[in-house]
Structures are given as C-alpha cells and as structure tokens.
Scaffold this motif. Structure first.
Motif, PDB file in Angstrom:
ATOM      1  N   SER A  45       0.813  -1.217   0.000  1.00 11.42           N
ATOM      2  CA  SER A  45       0.000   0.000   0.000  1.00 11.42           C
ATOM      3  C   SER A  45       0.843   1.262   0.000  1.00 11.42           C
ATOM      4  CB  SER A  45      -0.930   0.002   1.219  1.00 11.42           C
ATOM      5  OG  SER A  45      -1.795  -1.109   1.204  1.00 11.42           O
ATOM      6  N   GLY A  46       2.171   1.097   0.115  1.00 11.57           N
ATOM      7  CA  GLY A  46       3.074   2.245   0.066  1.00 11.57           C
ATOM      8  C   GLY A  46       3.577   2.708   1.408  1.00 11.57           C
ATOM      9  N   ASN A  47       3.221   1.982   2.479  1.00 15.05           N
ATOM     10  CA  ASN A  47       3.699   2.324   3.818  1.00 15.05           C
ATOM     11  C   ASN A  47       5.036   1.646   4.096  1.00 15.05           C
ATOM     12  OD1 ASN A  47       1.054   3.583   4.689  1.00 15.05           O
ATOM     13  ND2 ASN A  47       0.369   1.500   4.229  1.00 15.05           N
ATOM     14  N   THR A  48       5.742   2.127   5.094  1.00 16.08           N
ATOM     15  CA  THR A  48       6.894   1.426   5.640  1.00 16.08           C
ATOM     16  C   THR A  48       6.512   0.931   7.025  1.00 16.08           C
ATOM     17  OG1 THR A  48       7.818   3.512   6.470  1.00 16.08           O
ATOM     18  CG2 THR A  48       8.586   2.735   4.324  1.00 16.08           C
ATOM     19  N   VAL A  49       7.173  -0.143   7.478  1.00 17.48           N
ATOM     20  CA  VAL A  49       6.719  -0.778   8.711  1.00 17.48           C
ATOM     21  C   VAL A  49       7.863  -1.093   9.663  1.00 17.48           C
ATOM     22  CG1 VAL A  49       4.725  -1.823   7.549  1.00 17.48           C
ATOM     23  CG2 VAL A  49       6.819  -3.149   7.819  1.00 17.48           C
ATOM     24  N   LEU A  50       7.472  -1.155  10.930  1.00 18.62           N
ATOM     25  CA  LEU A  50       8.312  -1.686  11.987  1.00 18.62           C
ATOM     26  C   LEU A  50       7.659  -3.001  12.403  1.00 18.62           C
ATOM     27  CD1 LEU A  50       8.681   1.601  14.084  1.00 18.62           C
ATOM     28  CD2 LEU A  50      10.163   0.779  12.257  1.00 18.62           C
ATOM     29  N   LEU A  51       8.290  -4.104  12.088  1.00 21.55           N
ATOM     30  CA  LEU A  51       7.732  -5.422  12.360  1.00 21.55           C
ATOM     31  C   LEU A  51       8.274  -5.953  13.685  1.00 21.55           C
ATOM     32  CD1 LEU A  51       6.285  -8.087  11.727  1.00 21.55           C
ATOM     33  CD2 LEU A  51       8.217  -8.682  10.216  1.00 21.55           C
ATOM     34  N   LYS A  52       7.371  -6.111  14.650  1.00 21.20           N
ATOM     35  CA  LYS A  52       7.735  -6.672  15.952  1.00 21.20           C
ATOM     36  C   LYS A  52       7.082  -8.047  16.073  1.00 21.20           C
ATOM     37  CE  LYS A  52       6.145  -6.139  20.180  1.00 21.20           C
ATOM     38  NZ  LYS A  52       6.522  -7.459  20.762  1.00 21.20           N
ATOM     39  N   PRO A  53       7.827  -9.113  15.757  1.00 17.71           N
ATOM     40  CA  PRO A  53       7.220 -10.447  15.747  1.00 17.71           C
ATOM     41  C   PRO A  53       6.943 -10.953  17.150  1.00 17.71           C
ATOM     42  CG  PRO A  53       9.578 -10.643  15.469  1.00 17.71           C
ATOM     43  CD  PRO A  53       9.271  -9.153  15.484  1.00 17.71           C
TER      44      PRO A  53
ATOM     45  N   GLY B  40      14.854  -8.098  -3.293  1.00 14.11           N
ATOM     46  CA  GLY B  40      15.260  -6.742  -3.640  1.00 14.11           C
ATOM     47  C   GLY B  40      14.421  -5.633  -3.063  1.00 14.11           C
ATOM     48  N   LEU B  41      13.526  -5.948  -2.119  1.00 15.92           N
ATOM     49  CA  LEU B  41      12.740  -4.884  -1.497  1.00 15.92           C
ATOM     50  C   LEU B  41      13.693  -3.858  -0.895  1.00 15.92           C
ATOM     51  CD1 LEU B  41       9.691  -4.202  -0.735  1.00 15.92           C
ATOM     52  CD2 LEU B  41      10.318  -5.014   1.547  1.00 15.92           C
ATOM     53  N   PRO B  42      13.497  -2.586  -1.164  1.00 21.81           N
ATOM     54  CA  PRO B  42      14.441  -1.578  -0.661  1.00 21.81           C
ATOM     55  C   PRO B  42      14.589  -1.625   0.855  1.00 21.81           C
ATOM     56  CG  PRO B  42      13.000  -0.610  -2.319  1.00 21.81           C
ATOM     57  CD  PRO B  42      12.470  -1.982  -2.045  1.00 21.81           C
ATOM     58  N   ALA B  43      15.817  -1.441   1.306  1.00 22.49           N
ATOM     59  CA  ALA B  43      16.104  -1.425   2.743  1.00 22.49           C
ATOM     60  C   ALA B  43      15.294  -0.322   3.413  1.00 22.49           C
ATOM     61  CB  ALA B  43      17.596  -1.208   2.978  1.00 22.49           C
ATOM     62  N   GLY B  44      14.790  -0.622   4.586  1.00 21.36           N
ATOM     63  CA  GLY B  44      14.040   0.372   5.341  1.00 21.36           C
ATOM     64  C   GLY B  44      12.538   0.312   5.144  1.00 21.36           C
ATOM     65  N   VAL B  45      12.084  -0.447   4.130  1.00 20.51           N
ATOM     66  CA  VAL B  45      10.636  -0.611   3.948  1.00 20.51           C
ATOM     67  C   VAL B  45      10.090  -1.514   5.050  1.00 20.51           C
ATOM     68  CG1 VAL B  45       8.831  -1.473   2.422  1.00 20.51           C
ATOM     69  CG2 VAL B  45      10.749  -0.173   1.477  1.00 20.51           C
ATOM     70  N   ILE B  46      10.790  -2.617   5.318  1.00 23.28           N
ATOM     71  CA  ILE B  46      10.470  -3.486   6.463  1.00 23.28           C
ATOM     72  C   ILE B  46      11.633  -3.421   7.423  1.00 23.28           C
ATOM     73  CG2 ILE B  46       9.983  -5.821   7.267  1.00 23.28           C
ATOM     74  CD1 ILE B  46       8.843  -6.449   4.514  1.00 23.28           C
ATOM     75  N   ASN B  47      11.383  -2.968   8.637  1.00 19.96           N
ATOM     76  CA  ASN B  47      12.396  -2.938   9.681  1.00 19.96           C
ATOM     77  C   ASN B  47      12.006  -3.968  10.736  1.00 19.96           C
ATOM     78  OD1 ASN B  47      14.023  -0.335   8.920  1.00 19.96           O
ATOM     79  ND2 ASN B  47      11.858   0.166   8.683  1.00 19.96           N
ATOM     80  N   PHE B  48      12.912  -4.880  11.022  1.00 21.39           N
ATOM     81  CA  PHE B  48      12.639  -6.056  11.859  1.00 21.39           C
ATOM     82  C   PHE B  48      13.177  -5.799  13.257  1.00 21.39           C
ATOM     83  CE2 PHE B  48      14.053 -10.462  13.121  1.00 21.39           C
ATOM     84  CZ  PHE B  48      12.785 -11.019  13.232  1.00 21.39           C
ATOM     85  N   ILE B  49      12.250  -5.611  14.214  1.00 18.65           N
ATOM     86  CA  ILE B  49      12.678  -5.218  15.562  1.00 18.65           C
ATOM     87  C   ILE B  49      11.974  -6.039  16.645  1.00 18.65           C
ATOM     88  CG2 ILE B  49      13.455  -2.877  15.009  1.00 18.65           C
ATOM     89  CD1 ILE B  49      10.658  -1.948  16.037  1.00 18.65           C
ATOM     90  N   PRO B  50      12.361  -7.296  16.811  1.00 16.22           N
ATOM     91  CA  PRO B  50      11.827  -8.073  17.937  1.00 16.22           C
ATOM     92  C   PRO B  50      12.127  -7.360  19.251  1.00 16.22           C
ATOM     93  CG  PRO B  50      13.111  -9.454  16.447  1.00 16.22           C
ATOM     94  CD  PRO B  50      13.361  -8.039  16.037  1.00 16.22           C
ATOM     95  N   GLY B  51      11.239  -7.513  20.201  1.00 13.69           N
ATOM     96  CA  GLY B  51      11.464  -6.867  21.490  1.00 13.69           C
ATOM     97  C   GLY B  51      10.296  -7.067  22.423  1.00 13.69           C
ATOM     98  N   SER B  52      10.444  -6.546  23.607  1.00 14.40           N
ATOM     99  CA  SER B  52       9.419  -6.644  24.635  1.00 14.40           C
ATOM    100  C   SER B  52       8.209  -5.796  24.271  1.00 14.40           C
ATOM    101  CB  SER B  52      10.001  -6.179  25.973  1.00 14.40           C
ATOM    102  OG  SER B  52       8.985  -5.829  26.871  1.00 14.40           O
ATOM    103  N   GLY B  53       7.011  -6.355  24.497  1.00 11.53           N
ATOM    104  CA  GLY B  53       5.803  -5.579  24.278  1.00 11.53           C
ATOM    105  C   GLY B  53       5.723  -4.386  25.207  1.00 11.53           C
ATOM    106  N   ALA B  54       6.104  -4.601  26.464  1.00 16.64           N
ATOM    107  CA  ALA B  54       6.023  -3.527  27.448  1.00 16.64           C
ATOM    108  C   ALA B  54       7.010  -2.404  27.144  1.00 16.64           C
ATOM    109  CB  ALA B  54       6.275  -4.084  28.850  1.00 16.64           C
ATOM    110  N   GLU B  55       8.175  -2.763  26.612  1.00 14.39           N
ATOM    111  CA  GLU B  55       9.202  -1.744  26.342  1.00 14.39           C
ATOM    112  C   GLU B  55       9.076  -1.188  24.932  1.00 14.39           C
ATOM    113  OE1 GLU B  55      14.058  -1.066  26.562  1.00 14.39           O
ATOM    114  OE2 GLU B  55      13.245  -3.098  26.657  1.00 14.39           O
ATOM    115  N   VAL B  56       9.188  -2.050  23.936  1.00 12.69           N
ATOM    116  CA  VAL B  56       9.207  -1.596  22.545  1.00 12.69           C
ATOM    117  C   VAL B  56       7.796  -1.395  21.998  1.00 12.69           C
ATOM    118  CG1 VAL B  56       9.849  -2.264  20.198  1.00 12.69           C
ATOM    119  CG2 VAL B  56      11.453  -2.617  22.083  1.00 12.69           C
ATOM    120  N   GLY B  57       6.891  -2.348  22.296  1.00 10.66           N
ATOM    121  CA  GLY B  57       5.530  -2.250  21.784  1.00 10.66           C
ATOM    122  C   GLY B  57       4.811  -1.000  22.255  1.00 10.66           C
ATOM    123  N   ASP B  58       4.835  -0.744  23.550  1.00 11.25           N
ATOM    124  CA  ASP B  58       4.172   0.447  24.093  1.00 11.25           C
ATOM    125  C   ASP B  58       4.832   1.728  23.583  1.00 11.25           C
ATOM    126  OD1 ASP B  58       2.519  -1.251  25.436  1.00 11.25           O
ATOM    127  OD2 ASP B  58       3.147  -0.679  27.458  1.00 11.25           O
TER     128      ASP B  58
END
Length: 522
Positions: A206-214, A233-251
């Motif tokens: 849809s043209g958005n960029t995302v922060l993916l917290k699995p 070949g998806l351009p770097a920065g379109v999907i940013n992969f950032i696993p982390g704590s829901g309480a810390e990173v998610g909130d």
C-alpha cells in the motif's frame, strides 16, 4: 525493476497431499535441512543495517524444550527510535513508487516462497509445534496473502477505470488511495508465517513502511520471511525487523507521535491496551492513529436434530483441536439440541480419543501448546472445567518432552460457565445442551466475542434464520468454523473480536490507505 508482468487471475495456493509418500519424504527432508541450521543468532534489520545485540530472545521447540531454534537480537527503545527514523526517511521515497512496481516485489516473493514451501513449513513445525498439514496450510496462506494483496493494490490504483466517479460537466474528478505512513505491525505466534506475512505485505504494498515486531515465541520464522523480502530486492528500510518486549518496545511505538497506524493480531487484553494507548494524542502528533486489531474469539458450533450428526461431530473435533485449539477461530464451544445431544457427544468423544499426541516433526495429530505460560493456563482451565462440567475425554498432561496436553472434552457445561465464556486458546472443548435450535443460537450469541461460528442443520428455514441471527464475522453452514481461505472467506469478527476488519478481503487495503479526491476544472 520490470513492471510489465501480466497479472493472472487470482487462485489459492494448493495444499500438499500428505497421503502421498513422496510428499511425506519431501517434508522429512526439509525438516532435516532446517534442523541442521538450528541454534543460530539473528540480527535486527534497521534499514540496510543488520544489528546484533547482546540481549537475545531465545526461541525453543515447544515439542522438545531442549532444542533451541535460534537466538534473535532484541531491540530496546533506542533501537526502536532508530528504526522509526529509518522508516520515516524510507517512506518519503517508497510512497512514490508505483503500485505496480510495489506489487512486483510481492509477486517475486510469492514465487520464491512457493519454491521453498516445505522449508518454511519445516521451520514452523519445529518453532511453533504445528503438524505437517497445519504448517503447510500456514505457508500456503502466506503465499495467498502475498499474491492477493499485490493484485488488490494494482486494482485500487486503477479504481478510476474500474469504479469511475459520477461525471459532471466542466470537471475532471479522480480518487486515489495513498499510503498512510509508518506502521507498527504486531503479529501473533499461532500463524507465525501467514498472519505475519499478510499484515506486513498488505501495509508495504500500500506504500507504507513498517516496523515489524514479531511474537517472541516465533521470531525465527518471521526473520526468515524478512530475509526473503531482502532477497527479492525490497528496498532497505521498507520493512524494519525489531523483535522486542511488548512492554518496552511495543508500548513505546504505539504511543510514538510518528506512528501512523498499528496493525495487531493477538489477545483481547493486549488489543484493548493498544487501542487505549493509541487513542491518546502525543505531543507533535498530527493525526488520529488507525488501529487494525483482530483479538480472538470464543467460537462455537451449533447442531440441531436435523443435521448430519457424523459430519457435525467430525467438524466439532477438527475445529476444537486443530493446532491444539490455538486458533482465534477454534471451535471451543459446541451447543447441541438435547434430542441428539447424547448421540453427538458420543461421536465427539470417540473422534477425540483417536487423536494421538507426540512430536510435530513426526506428524502426530496433537502436538504441544506454544510455551510454559500457555501450558499452565490451559491446565488451570481444565481444573476449572472439572467443577463446571463432566469430564468426557482427556483432562491432563500428555507425555513428551514439551508442553503436551491431552485433547480434553467437557460435557453438560452451562452456557454461563467460564469454559463457555472465556477464551482458553488450548485443546479444551466445552459442550452445552439446548432445548431446541432457537435456544442453541441464543446460547451461541451469549458471548462478548463474535469471530467465527458454524451451524449444522438440514432445515432451510432454520438455516435462513441462522444466517441472519448468528452474530459473528464468519459464519459457516454445515462445515467446521476454522479454515478461512484468502479471497474466499475474508476474515475478521465483531464485538471483542476486533475492529471488524476483513483480512484477505477486497476492502482490507483501504484500512492501510487514505482516499484522496482531486477535482480539476476543464
């Protein structure tokens, strides 16, 4: 990039037939290959940078808790902020890429995932505890989401041709669907590939960029998807992969002033928390954040005395115990008209007792629940059930070096009992008796959820009333209440089951875009 690919009519990805020995051997070979790659360390993806952190999320095999699937780097707030800034910067260029070109990346990803289908499924078998069929269906659904949303974005970009506005003299009016901005994608562990992929690619195409917290219990399969998107070949920065704590990173990201939308699938409690946090306007925020939430269900199957009772019993067991009941669509309730109650219950118990528990990699029908917290919670509900109904099957732990629980059936459960009202998310089925089909429907509707339901009957007048009065987002007649197909059964529920969005449906991308009308005098 070549943008001249002919878009063929959409068709769902076929499932693998594991009744054929060659397909079983192919899956076994994929499992052996994946086992040889276990125990690795995986980085975050922030733009083009791969970041290894000291803090790790350790993923283990729920069917064999001594086996480490991998250790995934863990983001903190500082890294989440860095990822946000990267996503914001990338959005400025990505939003200008044509819908057709964005879709091309997805078509390539679908083709590559299809070529490696068993490898993706094998990793899911080991990381999430799915058997061969459940994992294969998950991977097939991921491919379906990729191709469906790619085609949908192309359609939306041509909407002035396919659904033209009313014409008036002297003006040229057009509508376009433009991206929102940076989104936070928080997928669940129970469909660790399909839903993760669907939520992510719908936003990206849809043209958005995302922060993916699995999900923290299944981050390795999510990483495998992100690596595939990098490979195509998806351009770097379109999907940013950032696993982390829901309480810390998610909130932190939910409340961030630059977050434009949050796409979440998970529990009611966390979904409501996200909705509440997102509603507060942070300093510097210039929009109302959009929340797309699918939050679970307390789904049920209603059976009346005119139904095919063998088919109904088989559907009840399949809906209740597929992937150990760890589906938001799982039929954890059965409501049966009293004149056929005993007969249906007898059949349900017989089918349930045939389910054997064991290692998913050996393709047992019943595997483990996802982790220790789920294991303890489900066992607690089983103890509650022993005081709320009659234990008919299962009722405790199953053997194995993992989180194994016997498929459990309780009968004679009141419609107001906790087992009939609360989402357990495990292999526990509660069966209630109704005096007639109308009371059975009323008992089904007596819940705060409204995701999936099923009604078994051969009476067309009753079916017609059920179609109108059974209050859920996905209602099925004379079939199980699980197993929605992309593009066939757009999926999403009512009430506390979420925001009424329909994943895999023709209006889903409108949730991830905003309509812009342009009017020009001619």
């Amino acid at each position: 990039m070549n943008t001249n690919t002919i878009v063929k009519p959409y068709a769902n990805e076929p499932f693998t037939n594991f009744a054929l020995e060659e397909n079983v051997k192919a899956m076994q070979a994929a499992i052996a290959k994946v086992k040889g790659e276990l125990g690795q360390d995986y980085p975050l993806y922030i733009g083009a940078e791969k970041v290894m952190t000291e803090a790790k999320i350790t993923s283990i095999n729920p069917g064999n808790v001594d086996e480490v699937i991998g250790r995934v780097s863990k983001a903190d707030q500082a890294l989440a902020e860095k990822a946000m800034n990267t996503a914001l910067e990338t959005f400025e260029s990505w939003k200008k890429v044509s819908a057709r070109e964005r879709a091309e990346y997805l078509f390539k990803a679908a083709a590559l995932m299809r070529a490696r289908k068993h490898e993706f499924s094998a990793l899911m078998i080991l990381e999430s505890g799915k058997n061969y069929v459940e994992a294969d269906v998950d991977t097939a659904e991921a491919i379906d989401f990729i191709e469906f949303y790619a085609r949908e974005m192309i359609r939306l970009s041509q909407i002035n041709e396919t659904q033209p506005l009313v014409k008036i003299p002297g003006e040229n009016n057009q509508i376009s669907y433009i991206p929102l901005g940076v989104g936070v994608v928080i997928p669940p562990w129970n469909f660790p590939l399909a839903i993760c992929v669907g939520m992510t690619v719908s936003a990206v195409v849809s043209g958005n960029t995302v922060l993916l917290k699995p999900a923290s219990t299944t981050p390795v399969i999510a990483h495998k998807f992100v690596a595939l998107m990098e490979e195509v070949g998806l351009p770097a920065g379109v999907i940013n992969f950032i696993p982390g704590s829901g309480a810390e990173v998610g909130d932190y990201l939910t409340t961030h002033p630059k977050t434009r939308f949050i796409s979440f699938t998970g529990s009611k409690e966390i979904g409501l928390r996200i909705n509440k946090l997102a509603a507060d306007v942070a300093p510097g925020q210039i929009w109302i954040k959009r929340v797309i939430a699918e939050m679970g269900g307390k789904d049920g199957i209603v059976v009346d005395e005119t139904a095919d009772l063998d088919a109904a019993a088989a559907a009840i067991v399949a809906s209740a115990f597929g992937f150990q009941g760890q589906k938001c669509s799982a039929g954890s309730r059965a409501i049966i008209v009293e004149s056929v109650y005993d007969e249906v219950v007898e059949k349900v118990v017989a089918y349930t007792n045939k389910l054997q528990s064991g290692l998913p990699e050996e393709n047992f029908a019943a595997g483990p629940v996802i982790d220790k917290a789920s294991y303890d919670r489900v066992l607690d509900y089983i103890e509650i059930g022993k005081s709320e109904g009659t234990l008919l099957a299962g009722g405790g732990k199953a053997e194995g070096n993992g989180y194994y629980i016997q498929p459990t059936v309780f009968g004679d459960v009141s419609g107001k009992a906790r087992l009939m009202q609360e989402e357990i998310f495990g292999p526990v089925l509660a069966i209630a008796k109704a005096k007639d089909w109308k009371q059975a429907i009323a008992m089904y509707n007596d819940t705060e959820f409204g995701l999936t339901g099923s009604y078994f009957s051969s009476d067309e007048d009753r079916i017609a009333e059920a179609l109108e009065t059974v209050h859920c987002g996905n209602l099925y007649i004379n079939r199980k209440c699980t197993g929605a197909l992309v593009g066939v059964h757009p999926f999403g529920g009512f009430n506390m089951s979420g925001t009424d969005s329909k994943a895999g449906g023709y209006d889903y991308l409108m949730l991830l875009t905003q309509a812009k009308l342009t009017s020009r005098k001619v």
